[in-house]
Design a protein around this motif. Sequence first.
Motif, PDB file in Angstrom:
ATOM      1  N   MET B  25       0.944  -1.131  -0.076  1.00  0.00           N
ATOM      2  CA  MET B  25      -0.101  -0.200  -0.021  1.00  0.00           C
ATOM      3  C   MET B  25       0.923   1.378   0.052  1.00  0.00           C
ATOM      4  SD  MET B  25      -3.112   0.140   2.677  1.00  0.00           S
ATOM      5  CE  MET B  25      -3.816  -1.472   2.343  1.00  0.00           C
ATOM      6  N   GLN B  27       3.820   1.644  -0.883  1.00  0.00           N
ATOM      7  CA  GLN B  27       4.665   1.772  -2.358  1.00  0.00           C
ATOM      8  C   GLN B  27       3.586   2.251  -3.319  1.00  0.00           C
ATOM      9  OE1 GLN B  27       6.695  -1.588  -3.944  1.00  0.00           O
ATOM     10  NE2 GLN B  27       7.518  -1.939  -1.967  1.00  0.00           N
ATOM     11  N   GLU B  28       2.101   2.101  -3.508  1.00  0.00           N
ATOM     12  CA  GLU B  28       1.327   2.560  -4.263  1.00  0.00           C
ATOM     13  C   GLU B  28       1.149   3.946  -4.169  1.00  0.00           C
ATOM     14  OE1 GLU B  28      -2.228   0.162  -4.072  1.00  0.00           O
ATOM     15  OE2 GLU B  28      -2.913   1.150  -6.080  1.00  0.00           O
ATOM     16  N   MET B  29       0.964   4.342  -2.900  1.00  0.00           N
ATOM     17  CA  MET B  29       0.693   5.919  -2.140  1.00  0.00           C
ATOM     18  C   MET B  29       2.009   6.375  -2.972  1.00  0.00           C
ATOM     19  SD  MET B  29      -2.075   5.714  -1.065  1.00  0.00           S
ATOM     20  CE  MET B  29      -2.778   4.094  -0.869  1.00  0.00           C
ATOM     21  N   ALA B  30       3.144   5.919  -2.619  1.00  0.00           N
ATOM     22  CA  ALA B  30       4.526   6.644  -2.955  1.00  0.00           C
ATOM     23  C   ALA B  30       4.678   6.838  -4.400  1.00  0.00           C
ATOM     24  CB  ALA B  30       5.729   5.836  -2.456  1.00  0.00           C
ATOM     25  N   PHE B  31       4.016   6.028  -5.344  1.00  0.00           N
ATOM     26  CA  PHE B  31       3.859   6.004  -6.688  1.00  0.00           C
ATOM     27  C   PHE B  31       2.954   7.207  -7.265  1.00  0.00           C
ATOM     28  CE2 PHE B  31       1.475   5.396 -10.538  1.00  0.00           C
ATOM     29  CZ  PHE B  31       2.678   5.279 -11.612  1.00  0.00           C
ATOM     30  N   HIS B  32       1.812   7.223  -6.464  1.00  0.00           N
ATOM     31  CA  HIS B  32       0.984   8.017  -6.798  1.00  0.00           C
ATOM     32  C   HIS B  32       1.375   9.697  -6.551  1.00  0.00           C
ATOM     33  CE1 HIS B  32      -3.750   9.090  -6.746  1.00  0.00           C
ATOM     34  NE2 HIS B  32      -3.120  10.418  -6.159  1.00  0.00           N
ATOM     35  N   ASP B  34       4.414  10.649  -6.635  1.00  0.00           N
ATOM     36  CA  ASP B  34       5.479  10.862  -7.355  1.00  0.00           C
ATOM     37  C   ASP B  34       4.916  11.154  -8.620  1.00  0.00           C
ATOM     38  OD1 ASP B  34       8.424  10.661  -7.503  1.00  0.00           O
ATOM     39  OD2 ASP B  34       8.034   9.448  -9.291  1.00  0.00           O
ATOM     40  N   ALA B  35       3.961  10.460  -9.148  1.00  0.00           N
ATOM     41  CA  ALA B  35       3.358  10.783 -10.630  1.00  0.00           C
ATOM     42  C   ALA B  35       2.710  12.093 -10.554  1.00  0.00           C
ATOM     43  CB  ALA B  35       2.245   9.586 -10.710  1.00  0.00           C
ATOM     44  N   MET B  36       2.107  12.665  -9.602  1.00  0.00           N
ATOM     45  CA  MET B  36       1.349  13.730  -9.508  1.00  0.00           C
ATOM     46  C   MET B  36       2.278  14.919  -9.418  1.00  0.00           C
ATOM     47  SD  MET B  36      -1.225  15.139  -6.566  1.00  0.00           S
ATOM     48  CE  MET B  36      -2.234  13.908  -6.600  1.00  0.00           C
TER      49      MET B  36
END
Lengths: 114, 883
Positions: B25, B27-32, B34-36
């Motif tokens: 979870m 990692q998923e938030m971190a990606f989010h 980062d992408a933003m």
Amino acid sequence: MAVRQIDLLQGTLDLLILKSLATTPNHGYGIATRLHQLSDDVLRVEEGSLYPALYRLEEQGLIESEWRPTENNRKAKFYSLTRKGRAAAQAEHDAWLRLSKAVTRVLRLLEQEA
Amino acid sequence: MAFRPPRFVRRVIALFTWNARDDDMQQEMAFHLDAMTRDLMRAGMREEEASLAARRRFGSVLRQKERGHDIRIGILLEDIMRDIRHMARGLRKNLGFTTAVVLTLMLGIGGNTAIFSVVDQLLLRPLPYPNGEQLVTVYESFPRADFGTAETRLRNVVSPANWLDWQRESHTLEGLALFRPFVGTLTGVGDPLRLTSQTVSAEFFPTLGVKPLLGRTLTPEDDRPKAPRVMVLSYDLWQNRFAGNPKTVGRVVRLNDIPVEIIGVMPAGFRFLYQDVDFWAPLQLDRNQPWRQTSGRFVNVVARLKPGVAIGDARKEMEAIAARLAATYEFNKNSSVTIVPLREELTGQVQASLMVLYGAVAVLLAIACFNVANLLLARGASRRREIAIRTSLGAGRVAIIRQLLVESLLLALIGGVLGVALARLSLDALVAFAPPNLLRVPELFVDRRVLMYALGLSVVTGILVGIVPAIVVAGQSMIQSIRSGGLTVTHSPRIRQALVICQVAMTVVLLCGAGLMVRTILALNATKNGFDKQNVLTMDIVLPGARYNADRRVSFYRDTVGAIRALPGVESAAAANSLAVIGSPRGGSWFHRLGTPELPAPERPTTLIRVVTPGYFKTLRIPVLRGREFADSDETSPNQSFVVNEAFAQQFLKNIDPIGESLTVWMQDQNPYLPIIGVVGDVSEGSVRGNPQPTVFYSHRQMPETGMTFVIRASQPGAIAASAVAQIRRIDPNLAVTKIRTLEGALTESVARERLNALVSGAFALSGLLLASFGLYGLLAFVVTERTKEIGIRIALGAQLGRLKGSVVGGGLRLVAIGAAIGVVGALVVLRSLGSLLFQVTPSDLATYSAVVTLLCIVAAVASYVPARRAARVEPLLALRQE
């Protein structure tokens, strides 16, 4: 942002997520941006609603997830529809269309009366 | 589509894999995020701005995560946490209760863990040799009815001739090896150092199966007679004297003034039978010598059972071989064989004590359990309302029992953790307190095995103490919630009374046992042993045989004793071949009295031999009963003589005047008949609890030993030690003076095991007494609380306060009386097994039992009086207004 944003009705978020995944798998951020863009910046999906919805849908077996690289070669968690999810998306879509048609019809008739 | 397990299963899996999920979870938030941030930068923001904006828009990552969790593991985890929080709150609120339970369990579990650790390391753990359980020691043995111990046969050391025959003939034993204690002085490396060692045959190291750390061990070549002298160092000696230098191997040092090459170093912790062996050297015994004709028995044998051979088979075979040898050789008449497993050899001395202490600490734990069960019952009674409410809200009987059990488990685990800490501390104390060769382990520790034991014990304890109260309390609350009134007293008095009675009974057993141990040590310390042990300083010396021939040895000891006598504050001084009582005699041998028929060797009478210098009996204040003791003037006289002790005169010279009778003793090459010039008082032999044995005393001039022990009587023995050593050094600076201590101290140390028994069992017994009195107090206090209303009415009706108090105290004492009666009967049965550990006190000693019962009654009276006084202070009006 100039346009007033609209809070999504309970249940509509699930439908939008499912439909947006119908063509191609996508990650959480991708889903949020796509919905935002397609609605001409009107619909803004809160992350606080998005992810719980994703987990719930996964829990219900409507979508499944997988970690793989994006086109920028970053690892992201991609969600895709399961067969059950595809059927559910269709059913939800039909229900939504029926609902919105009914609402539109009622609104138009009420306007004519006025 | 992939297979998906049912939702319930996924939930359960999620519960156990929630850490992995958590990562996922995050990692998923971190990606989010980062992408933003990237998108915002693409729209023209600077990096920090973009990151900040993304974060703000995103909200708290943490909160996100938590909300994700709720959905996944939600209810299950939440429930468990809530239960534990609920329990912790409950326990915190009743701090007194919690502390009492935890401390009680700490005492019980801690004591148990400590003793278990000792038992484990001495009795259960594999011996530190490969297949160590196969190792045995082999003795010759003789029938001996008069030895006064349970053993009917007397173990003896072995004749080399028998060892050689055993080695040839046995098919059940292999690698029969010799070992013999040896003491020598090391010179050439710093100060002269007195070292203990074992001289061993070539088979020794291969039989034990331990490889050296450096260099090599002994080969058959090293063990040939007259081979160049070599030695193998212990790890400790190598570290302490040679600074762990690897080049030590190959070095030549001097041992008793003879050059010896160091050929190897053994690994740390290697030892055989004794802790303090500094090195091993070859025995170099001539295997072709006709040993039965030239010498007696003087070696020890260790061997290995062949794989698959049971010790019983080896015993049968060796006894058969011994019987054949006994039929063949006059020398072997009556001689048989005793085989002792090495484990028994190592622990024989302390095993009995250890089992007794283990028993005692088990009883202590039982008392602790009864106490905690009692406390839990009391708490359950006071929680009736809470439990009734829970029940009415739908909690089932099983659910309530489970909750109570989990609570007692939690308490037991806390008690267990504290108990392990307590065990750790008490083990350190034990090692510090016990003399080095008593336990025969270098250190006592709490390792994983001991921790597992403590954990297991805590869990079992938690369940045992919790189960009965939980069932009782849950049962009551069911009845209670059905009844409408629900206010009648239901604190299960019978169960609680029974628990108190059990505690008292067990405490009586513990106290009686400890009392007997204490009486034993008191009796041991008080025994006279036939001499005055106070104000005597002792020290040991061994002269190197290479530099000191017989004449020089005699003059050395005459001169040093003379010099020490001249010191201010010294009343008298002398030397003997070893300490009285606990030092080994010089030997034992056949003797013959002039004018009596000569018997064949096996039927000749035997006597112990000790060697003393003039003034020895005067210094130790051993009374001279007839004649006189050796005098300084005898040293120059051509006539030599013997002194014998009272036991000798009683046994062999009944109705004869010993003075003037002549004896010969088979001790040396030349054994002329010499007259007895004196009879001295008896001294205990072997240990302070030993009986005197017939003994013949040689003067040192007749048998010029190299190693002697000084005995110096002085008003302040500690103060003259340094000057006495200086006198010895003045005469020979290259001698190691060792074991400088008072005779009293040496004797006290010799009863360290008995002292340890008394101390540890005493501590357990007092803890038991404390717990039992708390238990009694708790019960009575509770009864008084429950009866407040009734007591109020009685007082209002004019009951006398004295009688009221009396009834409460009487109720308590009645329980104590029942418990004490059961306990005394139990003690009479159980403590019979202490028999051999006791000294001058019987297992059913009336004085000890009466003292214990009196002590118990006093403590019980106090424990009952406190609640009784509270009962007497009840305000009638207040009490009646209650409810």
